[in-house]
Design a protein around this motif. Structure first.
Motif, PDB file in Angstrom:
ATOM      1  N   SER B 102       0.835  -1.203   0.000  1.00 16.80           N
ATOM      2  CA  SER B 102       0.000   0.000   0.000  1.00 16.80           C
ATOM      3  C   SER B 102       0.877   1.263   0.000  1.00 16.80           C
ATOM      4  N   LYS B 103       2.071   1.126  -0.518  1.00 11.31           N
ATOM      5  CA  LYS B 103       3.036   2.229  -0.573  1.00 11.31           C
ATOM      6  C   LYS B 103       3.355   2.787   0.811  1.00 11.31           C
ATOM      7  N   LYS B 105       1.194   3.275   3.176  1.00 11.47           N
ATOM      8  CA  LYS B 105       0.119   4.098   3.713  1.00 11.47           C
ATOM      9  C   LYS B 105      -0.966   3.292   4.429  1.00 11.47           C
ATOM     10  N   GLY B 106      -0.860   1.976   4.360  1.00 11.39           N
ATOM     11  CA  GLY B 106      -1.887   1.147   4.995  1.00 11.39           C
ATOM     12  C   GLY B 106      -1.384   0.510   6.280  1.00 11.39           C
ATOM     13  N   PHE B 112      -3.993  -4.829   0.210  1.00  5.73           N
ATOM     14  CA  PHE B 112      -4.956  -5.289  -0.782  1.00  5.73           C
ATOM     15  C   PHE B 112      -4.206  -5.760  -2.019  1.00  5.73           C
ATOM     16  N   GLU B 322       3.502  11.777  -1.082  1.00  4.94           N
ATOM     17  CA  GLU B 322       2.511  10.697  -1.002  1.00  4.94           C
ATOM     18  C   GLU B 322       1.404  11.000   0.009  1.00  4.94           C
ATOM     19  N   LEU B 323       1.683  11.924   0.929  1.00  6.07           N
ATOM     20  CA  LEU B 323       0.640  12.305   1.890  1.00  6.07           C
ATOM     21  C   LEU B 323      -0.649  12.684   1.170  1.00  6.07           C
ATOM     22  N   TRP B 324      -0.496  13.330   0.010  1.00  5.62           N
ATOM     23  CA  TRP B 324      -1.633  13.939  -0.674  1.00  5.62           C
ATOM     24  C   TRP B 324      -2.164  13.118  -1.837  1.00  5.62           C
ATOM     25  N   THR B 325      -1.650  11.935  -2.058  1.00  2.00           N
ATOM     26  CA  THR B 325      -2.136  11.148  -3.206  1.00  2.00           C
ATOM     27  C   THR B 325      -3.074  10.040  -2.730  1.00  2.00           C
ATOM     28  N   ASP B 326      -3.827   9.505  -3.654  1.00  2.00           N
ATOM     29  CA  ASP B 326      -4.732   8.351  -3.416  1.00  2.00           C
ATOM     30  C   ASP B 326      -5.896   8.667  -2.476  1.00  2.00           C
ATOM     31  N   ILE B 327      -6.210   9.932  -2.330  1.00  2.88           N
ATOM     32  CA  ILE B 327      -7.390  10.274  -1.536  1.00  2.88           C
ATOM     33  C   ILE B 327      -8.633  10.146  -2.412  1.00  2.88           C
ATOM     34  N   TYR B 328      -8.477  10.554  -3.666  1.00  2.00           N
ATOM     35  CA  TYR B 328      -9.562  10.379  -4.641  1.00  2.00           C
ATOM     36  C   TYR B 328      -9.034   9.678  -5.881  1.00  2.00           C
ATOM     37  N   ALA B 329      -9.898   8.874  -6.483  1.00  2.00           N
ATOM     38  CA  ALA B 329      -9.515   8.177  -7.720  1.00  2.00           C
ATOM     39  C   ALA B 329      -9.676   9.143  -8.883  1.00  2.00           C
TER      40      ALA B 329
END
Lengths: 459, 329
Positions: B102-103, B105-106, B112, B322-329
């Protein structure tokens, strides 16, 4: 090769501990998983297991030693055939950790990327081309039409909820959809929000595009863990792998005379959650255009409707495929003296107030946010820079309201343009009463908006 | 290790036994290494080890087919390794690094893999149960013949959403196998102190869901039960409950002092009921493998785990952006 056994961290916060007891002695064989020592942390005495196999060559920290720092070598394991004397000599006192754990990146990161352009540009583009034929439609019909069009467009879209099928919708939003699409795609659920919201979220993770109707958003509180912890956070927690394209929709806020448990505005609740998008339309055109956008969105969307608005009629563009983008406010009325910002049912009171203010010679600019996440800050700020005064209007409670957030943003970005403090008109800070007179008192009214607008314009 | 019934007369092939041995050993060694890295401060927060329960996922994975889905709780490392996710990616996620699945972040509880049809890794007790039924809902909607394994523990078996899900899964005949990994302790609460009726496989009866209990320390028994459950599910009969009796050797999480059970109880399970020792015995007694063969496997596994550990230490922390990525698709 000799392996050092290090003083372990046995809790997320442990930095040092007491080596309470050795369960092995020098020369003993140990197997992985064998408990070799007891270690006392500030919270408890823990058993410490060997990871590697071998023979205890040396014990470096004696039983009873206190304040042994995490990662200090406490013993040495040697392999089969290796001489015990090959192991390093014991140290007299516990030494500081040789290899400290990597410290988390300390560099402070700038707050949310709300860069502050001096002069924001509002996107004033029209929602549909000039000359588009219009038709009159209720919000109810607009919502139904949006779902029917999107279900026709994409086989993976389905509708699930209580009474959405055979009953034709508790508020008749899904009228006719069961006949049109069949019971595979219009699914009546038992009255178990937590469970069916979770099932819908799971199906979205597997690639479907569910629309979950909550009979009202009050009942979605039973499902809020699945909405926030499962739907909103999974994309981030999976490093971008596992998205959740889902719409949670239904009536939100006070209806009439249904008292505290059935009368609550969740706008501010959901608007706080990164990972969710939050929509709260007022007009039928917005209800239709925004619901279609919500269904096509790859993210979880909270779509907050209002029972009182369902029956109201508006002009809706008669276009085959009409959508409205998220994050674009609508200026309902241009004005010069004060900016009134609202959304959802609040728009009703706000437009009414603007009429009353106009009669008294106060020109109000009226902005409908339409979406609360993302919020179109630029349109609000540009307007405040023009009028120098602002009143926000919403039905929800005053503490941590959308209006509070707008006030803070206006203060940060347009402080020097303000000629008066921003006033937040909200519902009263009480559970919704049942008695007709008290209920009326608890809700925000257009008269309160008028009074606030007069106050900020010093009239 | 004490002999167990039927231990010596297995018809299982050499290859199968060896693969179970390898897979279970991989999980155990991986988890021991994770415990060690936690002790060194390289893994933070919560870390729930699967040591002792290896036969559950390895047996059920042997009953699954390509495309079948799985979802579980926060005690998820074993499930990920058993379905073929890269040990390097799992370990680097535990250390919170860029190379994690999860890079970074998980973390331990949230990983997953779309490719391996692994849908998490969920940190809220019981939440994965309706989610799992939702995966099965999607499979039924698409008519693709797939089944979902929704794993949860004896603790989660008392959650309300589980029963809401049982009702809908049975009503809609969803192809989902509810796998209750009964390790007998919900965190520190023994089952008899938390649960009014101990037979968790009967918990679906009120909804018309068949269930059975199986020895989770015997990988062959787990596989056989899994095959039966899969067949029932794939035939369109709706959900199935498997209560797999297992045991976790380590604490609930790394900071568990384990005062709710005796050291003797744990040692007895390890000595008499260990799932890996069981397969080892079958291999040796059946003359499928020599001690040297197994030592060679141990060495291979150790190398894989060490490689994962090295990777997890060398992989950099995620970029600050990366803090700001993957919040929205």
């Amino acid at each position: 090769m000799a392996t050092e056994i290090l003083m372990p961290a046995l809790s997320p916060t442990m930095e040092e501990g007491k080596l309470a007891k050795w369960l092995v002695k020098e020369g003993d064989k140990v197997t992985s998983g064998q408990i070799i020592a007891e270690i006392e942390t500030d919270k408890a005495t823990m058993e410490f297991e060997a990871v590697d196999e071998g023979t205890v060559g040396r014990i470096l920290v004696a039983e009873g030693a206190e304040g042994v720092k995490v990662n200090t070598p406490i013993a040495v394991l040697v392999e089969e055939g290796e001489s015990v004397s090959a192991a390093p000599a014991p140290v007299a006192t516990p030494v500081a950790a040789a290899a400290p754990a990597p410290t988390p990146a300390a560099a402070p990161v700038a707050a949310a990327p709300v860069a502050a352009p001096a002069a924001p540009v509002a996107d004033g583009s029209p929602d549909w081309p000039a000359g588009t034929p219009m038709k009159t439609m209720t919000v109810r019909e607009a919502l139904r039409e949006a779902m029917a069009e999107e279900m026709t467009r994409d086989e993976d879209v389905y509708l699930m909820g209580e009474e959405v099928g055979e009953y034709q919708g508790a508020y008749k939003i899904s009228q006719g959809l069961l006949d049109q699409f069949g019971d595979k795609r219009v699914i009546d659920t038992p009255i178990t929000e937590h469970g069916f919201a979770g099932i819908a979220v799971g199906s979205a993770m597997a690639g479907l595009r569910p629309i979950v109707e909550f009979m009202t958003f009050n009942f979605a509180m039973q499902a809020i863990d699945q909405i926030i912890n499962s739907a909103a956070k999974t994309l981030y927690m999976s490093g971008g792998q596992m998205g959740c394209p889902i719409v949670f929709r239904g009536p939100n806020g006070a209806a009439a005379r249904v008292a505290a448990q059935h009368s609550q505005d969740y706008a501010a609740w959901y608007a706080q959650i990164p990972g969710l998008k939050v929509v709260m339309p007022y007009s039928a055109a917005d209800a239709k255009g925004l619901l279609k956008t919500a269904i096509r969105d790859a993210n979880p969307v909270i779509f907050l409707e209002n029972e009182i608005l369902y029956g109201r009629s508006f002009e809706v563009p008669d276009l085959p495929d009409f959508t409205i983008p998220f994050g674009k406010a609508r200026v309902w009325r241009e004005g010069t003296d004060v900016t009134l910002v609202s959304f959802g049912i609040g728009m009703s009171h706000t437009l009414d107030a603007a009429d009353k203010l106009a009669a008294e010679g106060i020109s109000a600019e009226v902005i409908d946010l339409r979406t609360l996440r993302p919020i179109d800050y630029d349109t609000v700020i540009a307007s405040v820079m023009k009028t120098n005064r602002c009143v926000t209007v919403e039905e929800g409670w005053p503490v941590a309201s959308i209006g509070n957030h707008l006030s803070a943003t206006i203060m940060e970005r347009a402080f020097d343009w303000l000629d008066a403090p921003v006033i937040n008109c909200t519902g009263k800070d009480v559970p919704m009463p049942y008695a007709a007179n008290l209920e009326k008192l608890a809700l925000v009214t257009s008269d309160e908006v008028v009074a606030a607008a007069k106050k900020v314009t010093y009239r | 290790m004490a002999a167990r019934k039927g231990a010596a007369k297995s018809n299982t092939s050499r290859e199968e036994l060896l693969s179970y041995y390898r897979e279970m050993l991989l999980i155990r060694r991986f988890e021991e290494k994770a415990g060690q890295l936690y002790g060194m401060g390289l893994i933070g927060g919560f870390c729930h080890l699967y040591i002792g329960q290896e036969a559950v996922v390895v047996g059920l994975e042997a009953a699954a087919e390509e495309g079948d889905k799985r979802i579980t709780s926060y005690r998820d490392h074993g499930h990920m390794l058993a379905c073929g996710m890269d040990p390097k990616g799992v370990m680097a996620e535990l250390t919170g690094r860029e190379g994690g699945l999860s890079k970074g972040k998980g973390g331990s509880m949230h990983m997953f893999s779309k490719e391996k049809h692994f849908y998490g890794g969920h940190g809220i007790v019981g939440a994965q149960v309706p989610l799992g039924a939702g995966l099965a809902f999607a499979d039924k909607y698409k008519g693709n013949g797939r089944v979902t394994f929704a794993y949860f523990g004896d603790g989660a078996a008392n959650q309300g959403q589980v029963y809401e899900t049982f009702n809908m899964a049975a009503l809609w005949k969803l192809p989902v196998i509810f796998v209750i990994e009964n390790n007998q302790y919900a965190m520190g609460t023994a089952q008899k102190r938390s649960t009014s009726t101990p037979e968790l496989h009967t918990r679906g009866l009120a909804f018309g869901i068949a269930g059975e209990t199986v020895d989770g320390m015997d990988v062959l028994a787990v596989k056989a039960a899994g095959e039966k459950a899969v067949a029932a599910c794939r035939a369109g009969n709706g959900p199935y409950i498997l209560e797999v009796m297992t045991y976790r050797y380590r604490g609930h999480s790394m900071s568990d002092p384990a005062k709710y059970r005796t050291r003797e109880e744990v040692q007895k399970m390890r000595d008499e009921r260990d799932a890996i020792e069981h397969v080892r015995e079958l291999l040796i007694q059946g003359k499928h493998a020599t001690e040297d063969d197994l030592k060679a496997i141990d060495k291979d596994i150790k190398a894989i785990v060490n490689e994962a550990a090295e990777f997890s230490k060398e992989s950099p922390e995620p970029a600050l952006s990366e803090l700001w990525t993957d919040i929205y698709a």
